[in-house]
Every structure is written in C-alpha cells, then in structure tokens.
Design a protein around this motif. Structure first.
Motif, PDB file in Angstrom:
ATOM      1  N   GLU A  78       0.825  -1.207   0.000  1.00 57.77           N
ATOM      2  CA  GLU A  78       0.000   0.000   0.000  1.00 57.77           C
ATOM      3  C   GLU A  78       0.861   1.261   0.000  1.00 57.77           C
ATOM      4  OE1 GLU A  78      -2.030  -3.299   2.321  1.00 57.77           O
ATOM      5  OE2 GLU A  78      -0.126  -2.235   2.525  1.00 57.77           O
ATOM      6  N   ARG A 125      -4.795  -2.867   3.227  1.00 61.66           N
ATOM      7  CA  ARG A 125      -5.245  -1.667   3.947  1.00 61.66           C
ATOM      8  C   ARG A 125      -5.762  -0.701   2.883  1.00 61.66           C
ATOM      9  NH1 ARG A 125      -0.277  -2.834   6.027  1.00 61.66           N
ATOM     10  NH2 ARG A 125       0.685  -1.076   4.951  1.00 61.66           N
ATOM     11  N   GLU A 126      -7.077  -0.537   2.820  1.00 60.26           N
ATOM     12  CA  GLU A 126      -7.706   0.127   1.681  1.00 60.26           C
ATOM     13  C   GLU A 126      -7.714   1.652   1.771  1.00 60.26           C
ATOM     14  OE1 GLU A 126     -11.500  -1.444   0.631  1.00 60.26           O
ATOM     15  OE2 GLU A 126     -10.928  -3.523   1.075  1.00 60.26           O
ATOM     16  N   GLU A 127      -7.417   2.224   2.925  1.00 59.72           N
ATOM     17  CA  GLU A 127      -7.508   3.673   3.092  1.00 59.72           C
ATOM     18  C   GLU A 127      -6.626   4.403   2.082  1.00 59.72           C
ATOM     19  OE1 GLU A 127      -6.943   7.119   6.544  1.00 59.72           O
ATOM     20  OE2 GLU A 127      -6.505   5.013   6.988  1.00 59.72           O
ATOM     21  N   GLY A 128      -7.231   5.321   1.327  1.00 60.25           N
ATOM     22  CA  GLY A 128      -6.499   6.112   0.341  1.00 60.25           C
ATOM     23  C   GLY A 128      -6.350   5.451  -1.007  1.00 60.25           C
ATOM     24  N   THR A 182      -8.016   3.103  -4.404  1.00 53.46           N
ATOM     25  CA  THR A 182      -9.150   2.603  -5.176  1.00 53.46           C
ATOM     26  C   THR A 182      -8.785   1.209  -5.641  1.00 53.46           C
ATOM     27  OG1 THR A 182      -9.789   4.810  -5.923  1.00 53.46           O
ATOM     28  CG2 THR A 182     -10.605   2.935  -7.207  1.00 53.46           C
ATOM     29  N   GLU A 185      -3.799   5.052  -6.137  1.00 46.14           N
ATOM     30  CA  GLU A 185      -4.163   6.073  -5.155  1.00 46.14           C
ATOM     31  C   GLU A 185      -5.462   6.749  -5.553  1.00 46.14           C
ATOM     32  OE1 GLU A 185      -2.426  10.062  -2.925  1.00 46.14           O
ATOM     33  OE2 GLU A 185      -1.344   9.216  -4.622  1.00 46.14           O
ATOM     34  N   ASN A 199      -6.869   9.639  -4.817  1.00 39.41           N
ATOM     35  CA  ASN A 199      -6.921  11.073  -5.109  1.00 39.41           C
ATOM     36  C   ASN A 199      -5.897  11.525  -6.142  1.00 39.41           C
ATOM     37  OD1 ASN A 199      -8.989  11.519  -3.219  1.00 39.41           O
ATOM     38  ND2 ASN A 199      -7.497  11.603  -1.552  1.00 39.41           N
TER      39      ASN A 199
END
Length: 272
Positions: A131, A149-152, A154, A252, A254
């Motif tokens: 990640e 860990r998927e936070e941030g 796609t 990512e 964003n």
C-alpha cells in the motif's frame, strides 16, 4: 506561522540520534547551525522539544509528539514531490507493482504496444509495503493480494485463485492428491506477520520457503505461486475448501493521472 519542513527534518535527525553532533554529521551541516535551527523551531511552536543536561539529550512530551507527526509529514512531502516530478517529466512512464506469483508481462507488453510513447516498468512489492509504495508514488498502480489496507486506495477486483498447501517434501501429507482444511488440523501455520528467530518477520515468499523447508510450519499459497516456484524440498497439495486468494488492481484514490486512468481502462477492457 507555517511549519518549516527543513527545520522539521533537522529535528527528526536529532530526535532519532539524540545527539546534536551526530545529527549535524548526518545532515552535513555545522552543529551550531543545527542548534540555532532547533531553537528557532521551538520558538515557532512555542514548545520545548528537548531536555538538555549533562547526561545528554532527551525528548520532551512535545518532542515525542512532533517526532511521530514529523516523520509522517516528511514522508508525505517526499511523496508529493516524487509524484509531481513524475507527472512533470518525460518520457511518460508507468511503474506497475505486483505480488509474487502474479504474472503481469502480457498485460504490460500489450499496453506498451498500444501506447508506444509510454514506458512501462514492473516492480515487485511485498505484503508489508504494497500500500505504501502506491501512496508515496514509488509505483503508480499495483496488482495486490488481500488482505489490503484500503484507506487512500481505489481497488478494482480482478480474479480469484485457488490455494494450495506448501509442505516440506517429507511431510506426512506430501503426495496426497488433494486435502481439506481438517486434514491440516494440529499443524503449525506460518504467516507473513509471524516473527521468526531474532524477531524478524517473514517478509517474502522466499523466506516462507526457508521456514517451511526447515520444518518450522506449513502455509497456504495461491496456485500461481506453486506454478512458478519449485524446490526439491517443498511440495504443494491442493486444499479444496481453502478460501480463494483475491487479486485486485490498486491505485491512489486522489491522484490525478491520465496515464493511470488509461491503464485502468485497458485492464477493464481486457478479455478475462
């Protein structure tokens, strides 16, 4: 007043070494200059960051907090710089990460042939950095295996794989045509997060091989790993009721990049 990243970098060096002289050597600056910069940072923050006495240097409570936040801040700044530089320079380049066993050659060659102006490179990633290497811009996209860990990020689900037991060649179940999980009751299971001798975690598939071959335990791996990696002291047996391994493409969330968007669309449109 805005926080000066250069001063934060200086602070982190001192905080990690707890020695102004050695920190100045690491930073390639004179010690008096470093001391002035730290005092200026303390003034900016209106907080004392270090306790200084005849015994040496220790961190205050504020210093401990800044060390945690400062490391993250510097990592984020470095990642931003890397992404901006990559976006602004040519030739256009994509770096694609992949976990062990996932073959990306055909996809990357097809994409490169369809986009001759884009340089495409592959880089292997491991479970403990997969990640972060996306989030800090080291790789643009990556083929990952769950858990993630998927936070941030796609995620685009791609496919699942059956899993097989990796066993020592002399294991009691070696040579069986297939197994179910119940056949493996009582076995010692190895996982990447397990600590080895000297508290060193198992990080790579090669380290798993060594642990299994030595008799430290057994593990489950995707069938693609079994197909690509063979050793005379290791054997694989299908486990018919094992939970499938899930492979996804991740990038990512964003990040604005026409190259990444184009690669994702090419993957979506590829035959299954």
């Amino acid at each position: 007043m805005d926080l000066d990243l250069r001063k934060v970098r200086y602070f982190v060096a001192v905080a990690e070494l707890l020695h102004f002289g050695r920190a100045a050597e690491r930073l390639h600056i004179a010690q008096p200059v470093l001391s002035r910069q730290i005092r200026a940072l303390e003034k900016d923050l209106d907080s004392s960051l270090f306790e200084r006495d005849s015994h040496g240097v220790t961190l205050t409570t504020a210093g401990l907090q800044l060390l945690d936040d400062g490391r993250a801040l510097l990592a984020s700044a470095d990642a931003t710089r890397r992404r901006v530089q990559r976006s602004g320079r040519g030739p256009h380049r994509l770096v694609i990460g992949f976990r062990a066993g996932i073959v990306v050659t055909r996809t990357l060659r097809a994409y490169g042939a369809a986009h001759p102006g884009i340089e495409v490179r592959a880089r292997r990633v491991e479970w403990d950095d997969q990640e972060q290497l996306i989030l800090d811009g080291t790789v643009d996209l990556a083929y990952l295996r769950r858990p993630i860990r998927e936070e941030g990020l796609t995620l685009l689900p791609l496919f699942t794989e059956t899993r097989v037991a990796m066993l020592p060649a002399d294991h009691r179940l070696a040579g069986k045509q297939d197994l179910v999980r119940a056949d493996l009751d009582g076995e010692t299971w190895l996982r990447y997060t397990d600590q080895g001798p000297d508290d060193i975690p198992i990080r790579s598939i090669e380290e798993k091989f060594e642990a299994v071959a030595s008799g430290a335990g057994i593990t489950l791996v995707p069938v693609s790993v079994a197909e690509q990696y063979s050793r005379p002291d290791i054997t694989y047996v299908p486990v018919t009721d094992a939970q499938p391994d899930e492979v996804v493409l991740a990038w990512e969330a964003n990040r604005r990049s026409a190259l990444i968007a184009g690669f994702v669309e090419s993957v979506r449109g590829a035959p299954g």
